[in-house]
Design an enzyme around this catalytic site. Structure first.
Site, PDB file in Angstrom:
ATOM      1  N   GLU A 166       0.920  -1.278   0.020  1.00 12.43           N
ATOM      2  CA  GLU A 166      -0.041   0.119   0.078  1.00 12.43           C
ATOM      3  C   GLU A 166       0.574   1.302   0.018  1.00 12.43           C
ATOM      4  O   GLU A 166       0.976   2.112   1.014  1.00 12.43           O
ATOM      5  CB  GLU A 166      -0.970   0.005   1.028  1.00 12.43           C
ATOM      6  CG  GLU A 166      -1.850  -1.015   1.262  1.00 12.43           C
ATOM      7  CD  GLU A 166      -2.836  -1.236   2.414  1.00 12.43           C
ATOM      8  OE1 GLU A 166      -2.796  -0.303   3.274  1.00 12.43           O
ATOM      9  OE2 GLU A 166      -3.486  -2.108   2.544  1.00 12.43           O
ATOM     10  N   GLU A 363      -5.135  -8.723   0.572  1.00  8.13           N
ATOM     11  CA  GLU A 363      -5.834  -8.406   1.872  1.00  8.13           C
ATOM     12  C   GLU A 363      -7.462  -8.129   1.562  1.00  8.13           C
ATOM     13  O   GLU A 363      -7.868  -7.501   0.706  1.00  8.13           O
ATOM     14  CB  GLU A 363      -5.613  -7.218   2.508  1.00  8.13           C
ATOM     15  CG  GLU A 363      -3.936  -7.234   3.450  1.00  8.13           C
ATOM     16  CD  GLU A 363      -3.614  -5.985   4.081  1.00  8.13           C
ATOM     17  OE1 GLU A 363      -4.658  -5.134   4.241  1.00  8.13           O
ATOM     18  OE2 GLU A 363      -2.337  -5.693   4.109  1.00  8.13           O
TER      19      GLU A 363
HETATM   20  O1  IFM Z   1      -4.015  -3.525   9.259  1.00  5.90           O
HETATM   21  C1  IFM Z   1      -4.040  -3.012   8.094  1.00  5.90           C
HETATM   22  C2  IFM Z   1      -2.944  -3.392   7.168  1.00  5.90           C
HETATM   23  O2  IFM Z   1      -1.743  -3.158   7.976  1.00  5.90           O
HETATM   24  C3  IFM Z   1      -2.911  -2.564   5.743  1.00  5.90           C
HETATM   25  N1  IFM Z   1      -4.152  -2.925   5.219  1.00  5.90           N
HETATM   26  C4  IFM Z   1      -5.347  -2.438   5.718  1.00  5.90           C
HETATM   27  C5  IFM Z   1      -5.124  -3.228   7.111  1.00  5.90           C
HETATM   28  C6  IFM Z   1      -6.504  -2.679   8.032  1.00  5.90           C
HETATM   29  O3  IFM Z   1      -6.543  -1.231   8.088  1.00  5.90           O
END
Ligand code: IFM
Length: 462
Positions: A166, A363
């Protein structure tokens, strides 16, 4: 009764990140990271929480691999703490840090779980921050050196490498909004950082190819949102296009087309400043990747800012001229809308605009307020329904021909949720932060996910 079967060999995973689970911030020679510094600065994190112990994974990693084995996952995405390996960010390597990750990889392989390593999930060595961090172009070289150390050490055993997690969040949450480490509030720095992150990605991909790492694949993980205008008004459409440009296209275009989107470059030029770039940067950033990691949580519905927004719009909103609206519907504990169709739209759009690169959902998941009931159980139906609904939309995209090769739940277990500390729980596994051993308890969603993996299918019972 419905059955959504996934392709053979589809990867079923769970994901975590070093600072969020490991603890042991100064053990075995680890150096300080910007998150160690940021969390220990009063006022930055809810309830003054820090990652000093977190899930104590540094000491409990064997148990955690056993949990994953029992879940039946075929892949585990985790990140390396750069300062655990290079305490000063460059130079002297900390053998004990490398050994920790080497042991973890071996245990995963013994359990038949593919390690998927993220090289940068936000915990920059503080020593590099002291030299300017990601604003300093030299950090892109230090990153490539660190990446090469990891490729040499683990490249024979790790099939999947992710350079960054990210980059939007590192750039904007960390350098424009000030809510993540290093806590800066300067838009032009954030834009420069976004370029340096992409450049460091390109340099790491190049190093991976030059080292001839066999059997491994390399890519990057972006947090992407499908963006929809709040109405058919021209002003909302323009604002939505700009939000899409700054948050999605700014990262996707250089990686897949080797150029920054013209409209956003002009917008930055008008409102702040475009990044300083060097000769050959974009060729490096556009080095072919083997896959794209997609993190999806919610969609963006955007309206144009109006005169009444002057006091409240964030600095990032002021560039795009757009702000998020809150449609009617269901929301998670993070205040994020539950919109499963968004992942379908997003995956379809990536294929349409950027081609057939293999995609992994690196994710997806939800925070809910979990409670251990009198029977000692955690009935987290909200999370279970969220994951189920999103998997059905991923399946729909695959049926349409989108090349989705795997799915990782965020997260294996509850962990340190950055500025929210331990107040938000994303795990399939509950972590009891009050117990000295940080006891783990399986939630209902974990048992359910185990069955999905076993069947290679989501089953809907009427
Ligand atoms: O916890 C985070 C992760 O580190 C990065 N993506 C989003 C998740 C939830 O906020």
């Amino acid at each position: 009764m419905g059955q959504y079967e996934f392709p053979r060999g589809f990867l079923w995973g769970v994901a975590t990140a070093a600072y969020q689970i490991e603890g042991a911030p100064a053990e075995d020679g680890k150096g300080e990271s910007i998150w160690d510094r940021f969390t220990h600065t009063p006022g930055n994190i809810l309830n003054g929480d820090t990652g000093d112990v977190a899930c104590d994974h540094y000491h409990r990693y064997r148990d955690d691999v056993h949990i994953m084995r029992d879940l039946g996952v075929t892949a585990y995405r985790f990140s390396i703490s750069w300062p655990r390996v290079l305490p000063a960010g460059k130079g002297q390597v900390n053998r004990k840090g490398l050994d920790f990750y080497s042991r973890l990889v071996d245990l995963l392989l013994e359990a038949d779980i593919k390690p998927a390593i993220t090289l940068y999930h936000w915990d920059l060595p503080q020593a590099l921050q002291d030299k300017g961090g990601w604003i300093n172009r030299a950090t892109t070289d230090y990153f490539a050196e660190y990446a090469s150390i990891m490729f040499n050490e683990l490249g024979d055993r790790v099939p999947m490498w992710i350079t960054h997690n990210e980059p939007w969040a590192t750039a904007y949450a960390g350098h424009a909004l000030g809510v993540h480490a290093p806590g800066l509030k300067d838009l032009s720095s954030a834009i420069q950082v976004s370029h340096h992150l992409l450049l460091s990605h390109g340099k790491a991909v190049q190093a991976f190819r030059d080292l001839g790492i066999k059997g491994g694949k390399i890519g990057i993980t972006l947090n992407l949102h499908p963006v929809y205008p709040a109405s058919s008004d021209e002003s909302d459409i323009i604002a939505a296009r700009r939000v899409d440009g700054t948050s999605n296209r700014w990262f996707l275009d250089p990686i897949f087309k080797g150029t920054y989107p013209e409209d956003i470059w002009v917008l930055f030029d008008e409102k702040v400043a475009p990044p300083k770039t060097g000769d050959g940067d974009l060729e490096l950033i556009g080095s072919p990747v083997d896959f794209l990691g997609v993190n999806y949580y919610f969609r963006n519905v955007i309206r144009a800012l109006g005169p009444g927004d002057e006091g409240t719009a964030s600095p990032v909103d002021r560039i795009t001229g757009g702000a998020l609206v809150r449609p009617e519907g269901k929301y998670t504990e993070m205040g994020w809308e539950v919109y499963p169709e968004g992942i379908y739209d997003l995956l379809s759009r990536i294929r349409r605009d950027y081609g057939d690169v293999p995609l992994y959902i690196t994710e997806n998941g939800a925070a809910y307020e979990d409670r251990v009931n009198e029977a000692g159980k955690i009935e987290d139906d909200g999370r279970l329904d969220y994951i189920k609904a999103h998997l059905i939309q991923v399946h729909r995209a695959i049926e349409d021909g989108v090349n989705v090769a795997g799915y990782f739940v965020w997260s294996l277990m509850d962990n340190f949720e950055w500025a929210y500390g331990y107040s938000k729980r994303f795990g399939l596994i509950y972590v009891d932060y009050r117990s000295p051993d940080r006891d783990r308890i399986w939630k209902k969603s974990a048992f359910w996910y185990r069955d999905v993996i076993k069947n290679n299918a989501v089953t809907i019972k009427d």
